[in-house]
Design an enzyme around this catalytic site. Structure first.
Site, PDB file in Angstrom:
ATOM      1  N   TYR A   4       6.105   4.000   0.314  1.00 20.60           N
ATOM      2  CA  TYR A   4       6.605   2.641   0.138  1.00 20.60           C
ATOM      3  C   TYR A   4       6.265   2.181  -1.270  1.00 20.60           C
ATOM      4  CZ  TYR A   4       7.183  -2.367   0.810  1.00 20.60           C
ATOM      5  OH  TYR A   4       7.583  -3.673   0.696  1.00 20.60           O
ATOM      6  N   GLU A  11      12.413  -3.412  -3.734  1.00 23.64           N
ATOM      7  CA  GLU A  11      11.683  -2.673  -2.702  1.00 23.64           C
ATOM      8  C   GLU A  11      12.352  -1.324  -2.466  1.00 23.64           C
ATOM      9  OE1 GLU A  11       9.984  -4.059   1.495  1.00 23.64           O
ATOM     10  OE2 GLU A  11      12.124  -3.638   1.579  1.00 23.64           O
TER      11      GLU A  11
END
Ligand code: ADP
Ligand code: MG
Length: 396
Positions: A116, A204
């Protein structure tokens, strides 16, 4: 402003992020063509909606998954046919889901590990924060809830920018070593560069994947931009026309109105964003739910009021309309004329509750009264809100 994944990918590619080749398609045939040009599979076909959770999503017609792996171009076409025009429900869309009008077809490298990586503005520390985790993928929300320590954060001094050592440190904490660590540090620096350059408020990458051949790849990208900075980025601003999904919002944007579609049943027309927020709050307090946020602004003219009213009356989920105007620059008589005008053009099938205060109040009231239309009025906000909530609950 949020943009679609395929748009985010093309921006990120310009900053040298490792993006697997692919392209967007609006028909099954086009999707096949994209796969043919990419030559050999496997491919991934991804529904383009402005909401996450697609991988675990489900279409209203039962088709499972807004992200599907395909081994060849035939299968790509088949999957695109199932997705396009369908309505995808994910944990972020609400039960009504979102219509899929575009799919992204991309090369699907074999994923070994899902990480992530994100950059956002942290309002508390008033600086960009780079977040990274070794535990990326579709369950990142659960990781954040159950093991927040597994998500590492690095604050960036906006004046200094991101130091190379900070990027390496985050890469290390994401569990990377050796050449992968260097690639990650490079990708983090590039993402930060993009973030600042384009006035993003969120970038993101989830997952950022370790793939075959010891490479990193951007498998999913979600990007939002600060609308106040859009004037500096005409190219990104142009994405907006593709991005407006909600028909109600497209119409309101054309009329120059500040409109956000919501899922409740009370159509609201208010002047001023603060008053609009307060109006939505008070409707909630009395057990109602707004169908929209609509700020007609301080300088709205009668035509805009009529258009705004038209949008509310055409919205099938609206069961009552609540007009709440403080007459300052936009006077009560103007709004009253707008209402009467709109009501006579689009015959409303739902009750209308109006609360006016301020400049030319008496004149406004007189116009509503003389119109002979069944418009309910109240002087007090609490009374008016309760009337609107009750009106929305009346059987039609
Ligand atoms: P969303 O976040 O909206 O669910 P993603 O693009 O992140 O959509 O895809 C969801 C999941 O699908 C990924 O976390 C990954 O596990 C899987 N996936 C996506 N692309 C690939 C790929 N190229 N190869 C293997 N799995 C993939
Ligand atoms: Mg994702």
């Amino acid at each position: 402003m949020n943009v679609f994944e395929y748009q985010a990918r093309s921006l990120l590619a310009r900053y040298g992020m490792p993006i697997p080749a692919g392209d967007v398609a609006t028909t099954p045939e086009e999707a096949r063509q994209v796969a043919v040009v990419l030559t050999d599979g496997p491919f991934v076909v991804k529904s383009q909606i402005l909401a996450g959770g697609r991988g675990k999503g489900r279409f209203l017609n039962g088709f499972v998954g807004g992200v599907r792996l395909c081994s060849d171009a035939n299968q790509v076409e088949e999957v695109a046919r199932a997705m396009l025009g369908g309505v995808l429900v994910t944990r972020q869309t609400g039960p009504e889901g979102r219509r899929v009008d575009r799919v992204l077809v991309a090369k699907a490298p074999r994923i070994l590990r899902e990480l992530y990586l994100a950059i956002l503005i942290d309002r508390e520390c008033r600086c960009p924060v780079v977040m990274g985790s070794a535990r990326g993928g579709v369950d990142i929300e659960e990781v954040a809830r159950e093991d927040p320590e597994a998500i590492h954060r690095i604050r960036v001094d906006p004046q200094m920018g991101l130091w190379p050592y900070q990027a390496r440190e985050l890469g290390l904490r994401m569990g990377l070593r050796g050449p992968l660590l260097l690639q990650a540090a490079d990708a983090i620096a590039r993402l930060y560069h993009f973030f600042c350059d384009c006035d993003a408020s969120l970038a993101e990458i989830n997952p950022l994947a370790v793939v075959e051949d010891g490479k990193l790849a951007v498998i999913d990208a979600k990007v939002s931009f600060d609308e106040n900075g859009l004037f500096r980025h005409p190219e990104i601003a142009r994405y907006r026309t593709e991005v407006i999904e909600d028909g109600r919002e497209a119409e309101a944007t054309k009329a120059g109105l500040n409109y956000v579609g919501l899922s409740g049943d009370i159509g609201c027309m208010v002047n001023g964003a603060g008053l609009a927020m307060a109006t939505m709050d008070i409707l909630h307090r009395y057990g109602g739910t707004p169908a929209n946020f609509l700020d007609v602004g301080g300088g709205a003219d009668q035509d805009q009021v009529t258009k705004g009213f038209g949008i509310l009356m055409k919205d099938p989920r609206v069961r009552a309309i609540f007009v709440h105007i403080f007459g300052g620059i936009l006077r009560c008589d103007v709004i009253a004329r707008g209402i009467v005008d709109a009501v006579s053009q689009v015959m409303p099938k739902v009750p209308i509750v109006v609360r006016l205060q301020g400049t030319n109040l008496e004149e406004g009231r007189a116009i509503l009264r003389r119109s002979g239309m069944s418009i309910r009025t109240a002087d007090d906000l609490a009374d008016a809100a309760q009337m609107a909530v009750a009106a929305a609950k009346e059987p039609r």
